[in-house]
Structures are given as C-alpha cells and as structure tokens.
Scaffold this active site. Structure first.
Site, PDB file in Angstrom:
ATOM      1  N   ALA A 167      78.432  84.404  58.400  1.00  0.00           N
ATOM      2  CA  ALA A 167      79.073  83.409  59.262  1.00  0.00           C
ATOM      3  C   ALA A 167      80.579  83.596  59.333  1.00  0.00           C
ATOM      4  CB  ALA A 167      78.747  81.994  58.762  1.00  0.00           C
ATOM      5  N   ILE A 208      85.721  90.221  54.267  1.00  0.00           N
ATOM      6  CA  ILE A 208      84.726  91.198  54.702  1.00  0.00           C
ATOM      7  C   ILE A 208      85.396  92.490  55.184  1.00  0.00           C
ATOM      8  CG2 ILE A 208      82.952  89.502  55.275  1.00  0.00           C
ATOM      9  CD1 ILE A 208      83.819  89.711  58.196  1.00  0.00           C
ATOM     10  N   ASP A 244      84.243  83.546  50.802  1.00  0.00           N
ATOM     11  CA  ASP A 244      85.200  83.129  51.835  1.00  0.00           C
ATOM     12  C   ASP A 244      86.592  83.585  51.443  1.00  0.00           C
ATOM     13  OD1 ASP A 244      86.733  81.542  53.796  1.00  0.00           O
ATOM     14  OD2 ASP A 244      84.844  80.483  54.082  1.00  0.00           O
ATOM     15  N   LYS A 288      79.065  83.239  73.833  1.00  0.00           N
ATOM     16  CA  LYS A 288      80.210  83.935  74.432  1.00  0.00           C
ATOM     17  C   LYS A 288      80.030  85.452  74.418  1.00  0.00           C
ATOM     18  CE  LYS A 288      83.436  80.219  73.340  1.00  0.00           C
ATOM     19  NZ  LYS A 288      82.366  79.277  72.977  1.00  0.00           N
ATOM     20  N   SER A 346      75.699  84.727  65.881  1.00  0.00           N
ATOM     21  CA  SER A 346      76.350  85.167  67.103  1.00  0.00           C
ATOM     22  C   SER A 346      76.667  83.947  67.976  1.00  0.00           C
ATOM     23  CB  SER A 346      75.464  86.167  67.845  1.00  0.00           C
ATOM     24  OG  SER A 346      76.161  86.754  68.916  1.00  0.00           O
ATOM     25  N   VAL A 402      79.391  74.165  68.631  1.00  0.00           N
ATOM     26  CA  VAL A 402      78.891  73.278  67.585  1.00  0.00           C
ATOM     27  C   VAL A 402      79.790  72.052  67.507  1.00  0.00           C
ATOM     28  CG1 VAL A 402      78.365  73.057  65.137  1.00  0.00           C
ATOM     29  CG2 VAL A 402      77.932  75.213  66.311  1.00  0.00           C
ATOM     30  N   GLY A 430      81.841  69.057  66.239  1.00  0.00           N
ATOM     31  CA  GLY A 430      82.484  68.669  64.996  1.00  0.00           C
ATOM     32  C   GLY A 430      82.985  69.814  64.154  1.00  0.00           C
ATOM     33  N   VAL A 439      85.928  70.760  70.469  1.00  0.00           N
ATOM     34  CA  VAL A 439      86.551  69.930  71.488  1.00  0.00           C
ATOM     35  C   VAL A 439      86.601  68.443  71.116  1.00  0.00           C
ATOM     36  CG1 VAL A 439      84.404  69.609  72.791  1.00  0.00           C
ATOM     37  CG2 VAL A 439      86.589  69.508  73.975  1.00  0.00           C
ATOM     38  N   ILE A 463      79.957  75.957  59.945  1.00  0.00           N
ATOM     39  CA  ILE A 463      78.555  76.358  59.939  1.00  0.00           C
ATOM     40  C   ILE A 463      78.159  76.885  58.573  1.00  0.00           C
ATOM     41  CG2 ILE A 463      76.845  77.891  60.973  1.00  0.00           C
ATOM     42  CD1 ILE A 463      77.730  75.786  62.847  1.00  0.00           C
TER      43      ILE A 463
END
Length: 675
Positions: A377, A356, A326, A423, A420, A461, A463, A468, A306
């Site tokens: 993200a 983070i 990252d 879940k 978010s 999302v 891919g 899955v 994402i």
C-alpha cells in the site's frame, strides 16, 4: 476483587428491601387466591384453607426467595427491563410454585392445598411483583419527563418506531442524559401511524419529515433504524439534512471502540461513511482466514489510511505476526499502540521503519521475518504533487514496487497483493501512469515467478489523508469558500473499511497475474457531495456558504474509469459479487524491461524526459499538463477557465482513446534485481 465485594455489599440493602416487599406481595396474593377461589357462601372453607396455608408460609417464602435470588431476579435493572426479564420472572415464579407443591405433597400429613389456589397464587405473584416494579419505573419516568420539561430542551424527531426507536426515546427521557425532547416519530410502516411509543406519537412516514419539522418546530433529528443501509440510508440522510436540523444517528448498542470497550449508549454525529452508505459487504471469512491465519503478513505503507485499516482487519484473522512497514514512523507507531491496546501488550505486531526504494532494507526485512503474504500500500498518491515531481513518483511507485516484488520473489513470499487505483485507467496524470506500470509489473512477476501476484483496482477512499471530504470540512469550518475544480467532475468513492475488506477478499481469490476491479457503486458528483456536506453543517450553498470553481488541476480528469474500453467486454465475474477480473494485458517483455531502464535513467532528473518515457510505456497516457518557463506545472486547460462544451467533448473523447490491447500476455523470464 476487593472493589467488587464492596459493590456487592453496597447493593445488599436494596436487594433485602425488595425481598421483604416480595414476601409481603406473595402472602397477599395467596390470600387473594383463596378469596377468589371460594365464594362468600363457603366462608367456612375459606377459613379452613387459610389455616392450612398459614404453616406453609414458613417454607414457601424461603423457597421463593432462594429461587428468585439464584435465578437473578434481584440483579435486574427494572428501569430498563423488557420482555426477557418478565419471562424470567414468570419462569422463576412457576418453578418456585412447583417446588412448593411437591414439598407439600411429600411432607405434609393433612390433605395438600388446593392446586387451583396454588396456580392462582403463582399468577397473582408474578403480576404483583412485576406490576410493582413497572409502576415504580413509570413513576420515575413521569418525574424525569416533568423535570426535563423545565429545561427547555430542543424538540426532537425520531426516525424509526421499532425497538431502536424505543431505545432512543428511553435515552431522551433518562434524566441523566442531555438529549432533546422527543415530540414525534416517523416510520414507513403505516400500521404504526398514530400509535405511541412510550408516550411519543408516530405522526407519519419518513417522507413527512420536512412537514413535521415545520409543524412541531423540530430542531434535531435522530435516525434510529439499525437496519437502514445503502442507498436508502443516503436518501434519508439527504432528506433530514435538507431541513437544516441537527442530524444524528443512534449509536450501535453492540459497538465497541478501538480498545474493545463498549461504546456509551447515545447519539453520534454523522460521519463520512454515512454520506455514501452502501449495503453491507458479505465477506467469505473462511477464505480470507485460510491465507492469513497463523501467517507472517507484511503491509507496506502500513501507517497510511488504507494500510492501517488493512492492519486492523488482518489482526481479526490472528496472523502469526503482523509487520507494519512505513517510512513515516509517527502514524505507524500510533497504529501499533492502538493494536496493542486492543489485542494486549503481547500482540504479534512489529513496526519496521524503512523505504521501498531501499532494496537492501527490504532484503533485510524478508530475511529476518520471512513474511508469506505482502500487501503493498506504500505509494506517492497526491496527483498535483506528482505532476510537479514526476521523477519522485517514478522512483517510489514504479521502482519501489519493482524492488519489493524482486525481494519478495527471492525470499519465498506466497502471495503479493498490490493496491492500484482507477487513475491507472487511461491516465492523464503521472501518479496514475506509475500505477499502471505497477499493474504491468505485477503481471510480469506473476508469470515469471512462483509467487501469486495480483493487483486490486479501486477509486477514491472517503476520509483518507488528503481526500476531498476532510478538505471540504476544513474549508466550511473556516467560513468558506468551498473550492471545486469543475462543476461536472465525478468520482468513485468507497469507505476505508469497505476498501480494506474487499482487498483482503480479493487476496483470497489468489489467481496469479489478475487485476481485480472492485465494484465502486455509482460515481458521485463532487458538487453534490459538497452541497450535501455544506447543508450538514447548517449552511446553504451559494447563500451563506460560497462554492468557488477553480478549474481543473494538473493531471486531473473530469471523471475516472475503472476499466479501459478493451476490458469492458472481457470482464469476468468472481465468486464475490463486488469483485471482478480485468483481462490480462499484452506485454512485450523485452521492450518493457528496456523501457524500464530508460525510465530509471530519466528519473535521475526531474524534467519532461520522465513524462516522455511514461508516455512511451503506457500508450493510454495522455497528460493534461504543461510546464511554464518558471517551472510551474499547470493543467493544459488553465487553472481558472472552465471547459467550453466543445472542449469538454474533446476531453471526454481523449480520455477514452488509446486504451491498451486486451489479450493474453507473453510468458515472462525470471525478473532479477538488475534494471
């Protein structure tokens, strides 16, 4: 430059030959115009006109050639010419005729040539020049078709008999392409039935595809309707896949790759976005541009699925600087390389490696680059792994987010957007529970700081890493079995691009403390998705590809929810029809921050004390996990046994119980770095 000059010189012989041919056609057409204008009884008049016109050719032909040359007639590839090219030829021929008549009127001494003859000549010129070119195109096409007939190409069916369908037929008949042999087409426009598109007959509608596949022994289907979107596209793909033919789609003629280069025309394989195609999202680009253009934007987890798509979308709005933050440098580096290839080596992209969890590193980044917009993200997201390591989920997802919010607020960030998940609603797993706490942190910081904080809640999302479909594809390529945890399990899905676009749009709504909920469409049954993918690869579920039920994993639900029960009736619409606002939570801030301190202390050890703290902080959290004596975490229902009907009903009731109360939150004090 030198190479361009060589190409122009190389094409000169062809253009000169075409000009000589056109000169001959023009002379013949004017002679024919005189013959038709004056009948055989007026032979003297014919001869007189022809003699008068003979000197005219000395300036008429150069005028035609000059107009045709500078009008771009000799730059047209007539193998692919269409109505626009024919219209250009007509206009150029009319322009040349008008110039000749004007020249003849001004400079010739004797009476001017008959206007009727000149007009007829112009019409005949246009028809002859176009006719010769299209005749040559027809000859090449017929020769190409005959050549292909000898290659035993597989019979191919084209879905769509419009412009895109005609283009697909052209591609198949191009001798330089190795596509199938189009034997028939289908289109839902009944007026097109039994008509032909470049020699290929339209034999029925889309619903007739299975019958036509059997009748014509079709081996490949190409979907060539560019306007086909949403549920209708999914229906057509499902119908085509049910025939066990190879199914491809016509590539977009205007598509470009990641480097901005045009995609080669042809057919592409189906991708994950095609399986759950929905109507195209309409974005308010002005609203998004207002808060991204010429701003410094930070994306944490920018190398992830994402996060990377967010970065790609953000670059379209020309930020002053894009910061990719990252802990995993490989994906972040690849993304930076991609963006520099597309936007140039001087693109305002900086990749920063860091965590983070490290607030000193965060402070350093904010002090150095002064971002005004943050998209958060970065997170641990894999549900089963976080059941085994709940302390790591808490350290990263909860306290990492708290670190980021604290540093952002202290350094004057204008807007903070937290990603978010569904879940977080009535969670049954550690990951969802930590995301719920992140939503609570967002609302406390929104009320206690000047920073506009918001969370965007959406489902799975397609891919993304660990999702899955890539798992199913890998299992199918290995020969199976395809594993599903429960035959009734359902999930909400959206594509990576769709999720990123809606996150950017939600960020533009800018109502501090809001939890924006994205419209995920209808939930998808995972069993149906697996069967669809198995058929796409040419297998039949349960026949030559085993589907194995393994039982729910630790922390896994049968279904996910985008809203709690208390939020259902209080959901508010926004200006965007796919984004809604969930009502704010009631948070006792003193108790919340006390519990956060207890949670931080518990997270020093990876044991059930962490889960107990999470249960206390999130009343809707009902874990379906247990730890064996060997420290293995399993689902409370077991890994192999399925739910009985009674147990299934109990689980569904359990998942909808214990929702948080939906009322206005209390004002929050200024959050600090202290836990």
């Amino acid at each position: 430059m030198q190479q361009d000059s060589k190409q122009i010189v190389k094409g000169l012989p062809r253009r000169i030959l075409l000009m000589l041919l056109d000169c001959g056609l023009i002379v013949f057409c004017y002679w024919l115009a005189v013959m038709l204008r004056f009948d055989s009884g007026d032979a003297y008049r014919r001869v007189e006109i022809l003699r008068a016109m003979a000197p005219m050719l000395y300036y008429a032909l150069p005028i035609y050639m000059i107009v045709f040359w500078f009008g771009g007639l000799y730059e047209i590839m007539w193998e692919y010419a269409g109505m626009r090219d024919l219209a250009r030829l007509t206009c150029l021929s009319g322009l040349a005729t008008g110039i000749i008549m004007l020249f003849d009127l001004i400079y010739r001494q004797q009476p001017p040539i008959s206007g009727a003859v000149m007009a007829l000549g112009a019409v005949f010129n246009t028809a002859a020049i176009a006719g010769v070119r299209f005749l040559w195109r027809l000859i090449k096409t017929v020769r190409g078709v005959r050549a292909h007939k000898d290659e035993n190409r597989p019979p191919l069916l084209i879905v769509g008999a419009g412009n895109a369908g005609a283009w697909a037929v052209n591609l198949c008949k191009n001798k330089n392409q190795s596509f199938g042999d189009p034997v028939c087409m289908v289109d839902d426009d009944l007026t097109k039935k039994d008509l032909r598109v470049q020699g290929v007959p339209v034999r029925g509608t889309i619903s007739d595809i299975p019958e036509l596949v059997r009748k014509y022994h079709i081996m490949e289907i190409v979907i060539a309707i560019t306007t086909l979107k949403g549920d209708r596209l999914s229906e057509v793909i499902n119908l085509c896949n049910s025939t066990h033919c190879r199914v491809r789609m016509l590539s977009d003629p205007q598509a470009v790759d990641d480097n901005g280069n045009p995609v080669a025309p042809g057919f592409r394989e189906l991708n994950t976005a095609d399986f759950l195609s929905r109507d195209e999202i309409q974005l308010n680009n002005a609203q998004i541009s207002e808060y991204l253009h010429d701003k410094v934007v930070l994306v944490t987890g920018g190398g992830g699925s994402i996060g990377s798509e967010l970065c790609r979308q953000i670059m379209r709005y020309q930020p002053r600087r894009l910061l990719i933050f990252d802990i995993y440098e490989n994906c972040a580096y690849e993304l930076e390389t991609e963006l520099r290839n597309k936007y140039g080596p001087d693109a305002p992209v900086i990749t920063l490696v860091g965590s983070i969890r490290d607030i000193e590193r965060l402070d350093e980044v904010f002090e150095t680059y002064h971002p005004s917009v943050v998209f958060h993200a970065a997170a641990h997201k894999h549900v089963p792994l976080m059941e085994i390591s709940p302390a790591e989920a808490v350290k990263n997802n909860v306290f990492g987010t708290k670190n980021l919010l604290t540093s952002a607020a202290e350094h004057g960030v204008e807007r903070f957007v937290q990603l978010s998940t569904d879940k977080a609603v009535n969670p049954t797993n550690v990951m969802g529970c930590t995301k719920r706490l992140c939503e609570m942190l967002i609302q406390t910081f929104a009320s206690g700081t000047e920073m506009k904080c918001m969370a965007v809640r959406f489902g799975n999302v397609l891919g993304s890493h660990g999702s899955v479909i890539p798992l199913f594809e890998e299992q199918i390529k290995r020969g199976g079995p395809v594993t599903i945890t429960h035959p009734e399990i359902v999930r909400y899905f959206m594509t990576i691009t769709e999720a990123a676009q809606l996150v950017l749009q939600a960020g533009g709504l800018a109502k501090g403390g809001s939890i924006y909920v994205l419209d995920m469409g209808e939930p998808v049954k995972i069993m149906d998705l697996a069967n669809r993918l198995i058929r796409f690869y040419g297998y039949e579920p349960g026949v030559n590809m085993e589907v194995k039920i393994t039982g729910l994993r630790p922390g896994e639900k049968l279904y996910e929810e985008l809203l709690m029960d208390t939020e259902q009736d209080k959901m508010r619409k926004t200006a965007h029809d796919k984004i809604f606002i969930a009502p704010p939570m009631q948070i006792d801030l003193a108790e919340f921050y006390t519990d956060l301190q207890a949670l931080g202390a518990a997270a020093h050890h990876n044991d059930d004390a962490v889960v107990e703290c999470l249960q206390k902080m999130v009343p809707g959290y009902h874990p379906n996990r247990k730890v064996r004596s060997d420290h293995t975490v399993v689902a409370v229902t077991g890994n192999t046994e399925l739910f009985s009907k009674e147990e299934l009903a109990r689980q569904l009731e359990l998942h909808t119980a214990g929702a948080d109360a939906g009322a206005q939150q209390s004002p929050a004090p200024q959050p600090g770095k202290e836990d």
